[in-house]
Design a protein around this motif. Structure first.
Motif, PDB file in Angstrom:
ATOM      1  N   LEU A  66      25.861   4.441   9.896  1.00 63.34           N
ATOM      2  CA  LEU A  66      24.862   5.035   9.307  1.00 63.34           C
ATOM      3  C   LEU A  66      24.246   5.826  10.091  1.00 63.34           C
ATOM      4  CD1 LEU A  66      25.742   4.958   5.394  1.00 63.34           C
ATOM      5  CD2 LEU A  66      26.965   6.012   6.618  1.00 63.34           C
ATOM      6  N   ARG A  67      23.575   5.503  11.303  1.00 66.04           N
ATOM      7  CA  ARG A  67      23.278   4.915  11.621  1.00 66.04           C
ATOM      8  C   ARG A  67      22.775   6.778  12.236  1.00 66.04           C
ATOM      9  NH1 ARG A  67      20.165   1.092  17.328  1.00 66.04           N
ATOM     10  NH2 ARG A  67      22.205   2.753  18.401  1.00 66.04           N
ATOM     11  N   TYR A  68      21.542   7.389  12.111  1.00 66.66           N
ATOM     12  CA  TYR A  68      21.326   8.677  12.530  1.00 66.66           C
ATOM     13  C   TYR A  68      20.711   8.360  14.504  1.00 66.66           C
ATOM     14  CZ  TYR A  68      19.895  13.773  13.270  1.00 66.66           C
ATOM     15  OH  TYR A  68      19.754  15.012  13.613  1.00 66.66           O
ATOM     16  N   ALA A  69      21.978   9.727  15.044  1.00 70.25           N
ATOM     17  CA  ALA A  69      21.601  10.102  16.321  1.00 70.25           C
ATOM     18  C   ALA A  69      20.949  10.993  16.828  1.00 70.25           C
ATOM     19  CB  ALA A  69      22.993   9.542  17.375  1.00 70.25           C
ATOM     20  N   GLY A  70      21.071  12.060  16.004  1.00 70.34           N
ATOM     21  CA  GLY A  70      20.218  12.876  16.408  1.00 70.34           C
ATOM     22  C   GLY A  70      19.130  13.253  16.532  1.00 70.34           C
ATOM     23  N   LYS A  71      18.278  14.522  17.072  1.00 66.89           N
ATOM     24  CA  LYS A  71      16.835  14.833  16.450  1.00 66.89           C
ATOM     25  C   LYS A  71      16.579  14.948  15.609  1.00 66.89           C
ATOM     26  CE  LYS A  71      13.126  15.896  19.195  1.00 66.89           C
ATOM     27  NZ  LYS A  71      13.199  15.245  20.234  1.00 66.89           N
ATOM     28  N   THR A  72      15.079  13.750  15.252  1.00 69.00           N
ATOM     29  CA  THR A  72      14.166  13.588  14.054  1.00 69.00           C
ATOM     30  C   THR A  72      13.234  14.013  14.816  1.00 69.00           C
ATOM     31  OG1 THR A  72      15.841  11.759  13.868  1.00 69.00           O
ATOM     32  CG2 THR A  72      13.801  11.923  12.894  1.00 69.00           C
ATOM     33  N   TYR A  73      12.505  14.987  13.380  1.00 68.11           N
ATOM     34  CA  TYR A  73      10.848  14.721  13.620  1.00 68.11           C
ATOM     35  C   TYR A  73      10.354  14.630  12.199  1.00 68.11           C
ATOM     36  CZ  TYR A  73      12.983  18.722  16.787  1.00 68.11           C
ATOM     37  OH  TYR A  73      13.173  19.445  17.628  1.00 68.11           O
ATOM     38  N   VAL A  74       9.377  14.175  11.949  1.00 68.80           N
ATOM     39  CA  VAL A  74       8.668  13.739  10.898  1.00 68.80           C
ATOM     40  C   VAL A  74       7.683  14.948  10.151  1.00 68.80           C
ATOM     41  CG1 VAL A  74       7.179  12.365   9.715  1.00 68.80           C
ATOM     42  CG2 VAL A  74       8.662  10.916  11.198  1.00 68.80           C
ATOM     43  N   ARG A  75       7.574  14.824   9.092  1.00 63.72           N
ATOM     44  CA  ARG A  75       6.455  16.322   9.047  1.00 63.72           C
ATOM     45  C   ARG A  75       5.339  16.287   8.014  1.00 63.72           C
ATOM     46  NH1 ARG A  75       9.198  20.868   5.535  1.00 63.72           N
ATOM     47  NH2 ARG A  75       9.902  20.861   8.113  1.00 63.72           N
ATOM     48  N   ILE A  76       4.108  15.861   8.490  1.00 60.72           N
ATOM     49  CA  ILE A  76       3.191  15.270   7.605  1.00 60.72           C
ATOM     50  C   ILE A  76       1.976  16.769   7.437  1.00 60.72           C
ATOM     51  CG2 ILE A  76       3.110  13.665   9.687  1.00 60.72           C
ATOM     52  CD1 ILE A  76       1.000  14.640  11.197  1.00 60.72           C
ATOM     53  N   GLY A  77       1.396  15.786   6.588  1.00 64.92           N
ATOM     54  CA  GLY A  77       0.624  17.500   6.189  1.00 64.92           C
ATOM     55  C   GLY A  77      -1.193  16.184   5.553  1.00 64.92           C
ATOM     56  N   PRO A  78      -1.917  17.155   5.244  1.00 64.66           N
ATOM     57  CA  PRO A  78      -3.106  16.368   4.483  1.00 64.66           C
ATOM     58  C   PRO A  78      -2.969  15.803   3.520  1.00 64.66           C
ATOM     59  CG  PRO A  78      -3.372  19.153   4.051  1.00 64.66           C
ATOM     60  CD  PRO A  78      -2.110  18.603   5.031  1.00 64.66           C
ATOM     61  N   GLY A  79      -1.528  15.932   2.701  1.00 58.64           N
ATOM     62  CA  GLY A  79      -1.415  15.043   1.766  1.00 58.64           C
ATOM     63  C   GLY A  79      -0.338  13.467   2.063  1.00 58.64           C
ATOM     64  N   THR A  80      -0.520  13.330   3.129  1.00 62.75           N
ATOM     65  CA  THR A  80       0.042  12.126   3.983  1.00 62.75           C
ATOM     66  C   THR A  80      -0.730  10.613   3.978  1.00 62.75           C
ATOM     67  OG1 THR A  80       1.647  13.238   5.046  1.00 62.75           O
ATOM     68  CG2 THR A  80       1.573  11.147   5.997  1.00 62.75           C
ATOM     69  N   TYR A  81      -0.858   9.764   3.869  1.00 63.14           N
ATOM     70  CA  TYR A  81      -1.834   8.713   3.645  1.00 63.14           C
ATOM     71  C   TYR A  81      -0.867   6.959   3.337  1.00 63.14           C
ATOM     72  CZ  TYR A  81      -6.357   7.042   3.745  1.00 63.14           C
ATOM     73  OH  TYR A  81      -7.223   6.699   3.618  1.00 63.14           O
ATOM     74  N   SER A  82      -2.432   6.293   4.014  1.00 60.64           N
ATOM     75  CA  SER A  82      -1.424   4.833   3.367  1.00 60.64           C
ATOM     76  C   SER A  82      -0.237   4.562   4.485  1.00 60.64           C
ATOM     77  CB  SER A  82      -1.551   4.362   1.692  1.00 60.64           C
ATOM     78  OG  SER A  82      -2.138   3.669   1.793  1.00 60.64           O
ATOM     79  N   SER A  83       0.288   4.075   3.495  1.00 58.64           N
ATOM     80  CA  SER A  83       2.001   3.321   4.304  1.00 58.64           C
ATOM     81  C   SER A  83       2.842   4.719   4.594  1.00 58.64           C
ATOM     82  CB  SER A  83       2.825   3.149   3.071  1.00 58.64           C
ATOM     83  OG  SER A  83       4.215   2.277   3.251  1.00 58.64           O
ATOM     84  N   ALA A  84       2.149   6.165   4.400  1.00 57.06           N
ATOM     85  CA  ALA A  84       2.768   6.815   4.867  1.00 57.06           C
ATOM     86  C   ALA A  84       2.341   7.434   6.094  1.00 57.06           C
ATOM     87  CB  ALA A  84       2.872   8.531   4.237  1.00 57.06           C
ATOM     88  N   ILE A  85       1.219   6.846   6.719  1.00 56.02           N
ATOM     89  CA  ILE A  85       0.827   7.124   7.372  1.00 56.02           C
ATOM     90  C   ILE A  85       1.285   5.845   8.211  1.00 56.02           C
ATOM     91  CG2 ILE A  85      -1.219   6.443   9.039  1.00 56.02           C
ATOM     92  CD1 ILE A  85      -2.296   9.182   7.899  1.00 56.02           C
ATOM     93  N   LEU A  86       1.395   4.636   8.373  1.00 54.62           N
ATOM     94  CA  LEU A  86       2.153   3.883   8.755  1.00 54.62           C
ATOM     95  C   LEU A  86       3.526   3.861   9.502  1.00 54.62           C
ATOM     96  CD1 LEU A  86       1.613  -0.075   6.653  1.00 54.62           C
ATOM     97  CD2 LEU A  86       0.041   1.737   8.595  1.00 54.62           C
ATOM     98  N   PHE A  87       4.712   4.687   8.328  1.00 50.05           N
ATOM     99  CA  PHE A  87       5.762   4.778   8.464  1.00 50.05           C
ATOM    100  C   PHE A  87       5.830   5.921   9.752  1.00 50.05           C
ATOM    101  CE2 PHE A  87       8.699   8.447   7.735  1.00 50.05           C
ATOM    102  CZ  PHE A  87       9.979   7.987   8.560  1.00 50.05           C
ATOM    103  N   ALA A  88       4.342   6.928   9.713  1.00 52.53           N
ATOM    104  CA  ALA A  88       4.905   8.404  10.859  1.00 52.53           C
ATOM    105  C   ALA A  88       4.797   7.734  12.164  1.00 52.53           C
ATOM    106  CB  ALA A  88       3.104   8.904  10.524  1.00 52.53           C
TER     107      ALA A  88
END
Length: 395
Positions: A307-329
């Motif tokens: 199930l590994r995805y091979a297409g184009k990937t984007y990560v949408r961030i915003g002013p509420g993105t923080y902490s562990s979500a920053i690490l993921f980004a």
């Protein structure tokens, strides 16, 4: 009703704050100017009235929050969510509408072009300025977003809870005055926290949006099952462009995204950061020693995952993105797994974390501090903010 706090007790709380910062924070200078913090605490201590309520103590102590300039470093209420629910259950009311604050500090009715001009005769600009002076977070943009989400809380704790609100509103140059009763239902942020925080929407054009609004999950099992099903659907429907939306994700447990997302996204070995600072364990009564190190754990991609995805990937961030979500980004960007899109410039890529709360002895307020400071995988970048790339869908 809580007993009033004397000036002497308030000053003991301030001394406690100083001692805990010195003892427990791995590096206050990471986000703030320690002498400036001590100067501010001196002023607060000197100006203390003979007695204070708990909210009055918070109003004064929270004035250092913007100076601390870190979403994991603040003075606040130990459990404002529980306190809010209890207040409403007892018949109390809150600010009647949801709002947002634009980068210029203007106050708007949420998701509309309607500007709030004044509340109960006080100019909205004055209210925003007053409440902004007590909000925590990395940057002014981060703090404005947070204040918009929790406006009802800051207004209540600073100005009280009137039974009705007279609002002067303006849209397309036309002003009108409305009177609204206090809200007696849960604010939107608390309502949303009670809902399932993840979703997948697949379009007919080969695009998909996978939304994850938090990594703070007491039981990650439902998310792991959802993610497995989501990537199965993504493969079955031939998705070629995937947006992972963490624009409202304030963080949580790293294991949620490490186990729930990375098995389908990683194409090379990766790690969650590079270097870190923390405090080593010390014998009881002894000061903790600073500890510097490097993240030695490298995680391997699941190259055989069907199930590994091979297409184009984007990560949408915003002013509420923080902490562990920053690490993921950070991981997605630094290892080339995705392009970041959306509204950035609100939080640092170098993140503090592992927060802990210590309760002040007299006011019962809480000092929140981080356990460590983690640099992004690409290396130390103390002042670098998380930014979205111009390329990609729906920036």
């Amino acid at each position: 009703m809580a007993q009033p706090i004397s000036a002497a007790q308030f000053r003991e709380d301030i001394a406690f704050v100083r001692a805990m910062i010195a003892r427990m924070h791995p590096d206050p200078g990471f986000s703030t100017d320690p002498p400036a913090v001590h100067h501010a605490l001196d002023r607060i201590s000197h100006d203390a009235p003979p007695t204070l309520t708990r909210d009055e103590a918070w109003q004064r102590l929270a004035s250092i929050n913007p100076l601390l300039a870190d979403g994991h470093f603040l003075i606040g209420y130990p459990d404002w969510r529980k306190e809010t629910r209890a207040w409403l259950a007892e018949g109390g009311g809150l600010f009647p509408i949801e709002v947002n604050i634009d980068p210029d500090g203007a106050l708007y009715v949420s998701a509309t072009p309607t500007r709030v001009v004044s509340v109960n005769g006080v100019a909205a600009a004055e209210l925003v300025s007053t409440l902004s002076s007590m909000v925590h977070g990395d940057t002014a943009r981060f703090r404005a977003n947070l204040l918009g989400q929790r406006w009802w809380l800051y207004y209540w704790k600073r100005f009280g809870a009137p039974e009705a609100y007279e609002l002067v509103l303006e849209e397309e140059g036309v002003r009108r005055t409305v009177t609204m009763p206090a809200r007696q239902t849960l604010p939107r942020i608390l309502e949303h926290e009670a809902r399932q925080p993840f979703d997948l929407a697949i379009g007919r054009d080969g695009s998909a949006v996978l939304t994850v609004d938090t990594f703070n999950m007491a039981d990650p099992a439902p998310f792991l099952a959802f993610a497995r099903d989501a990537f199965a659907r993504i493969r079955a429907q031939g998705v070629t462009s995937l947006v992972i939306d963490i624009s409202k994700n304030g963080g949580g447990n790293d294991a949620v995204w490490l186990d729930g997302l990375m098995p389908y996204l990683a194409t090379q070995p990766y790690r969650t950061g590079s270097t870190y600072r923390g405090l080593a364990r010390a014998p009881a009564g002894a000061p903790a020693k600073a500890m510097l190190g490097e993240i030695a754990t490298w995680r391997q991609p699941q190259s055989e995952n069907p199930l590994r995805y091979a297409g184009k990937t984007y990560v949408r961030i915003g002013p509420g993105t923080y902490s562990s979500a920053i690490l993921f980004a950070n991981v997605m960007q630094d290892f080339g797994f995705a392009t970041l899109v959306g509204a950035g410039g609100a939080a640092r890529r170098t993140q503090s974390g592992g927060i802990r709360d210590v309760v002040l002895p007299h006011s019962g307020l809480a000092l929140t501090l981080p356990r460590f400071i983690l640099d992004p995988p690409s290396g130390r970048a103390p002042a670098s903010l998380l930014e979205g790339d111009a390329a990609g869908p729906e920036n």
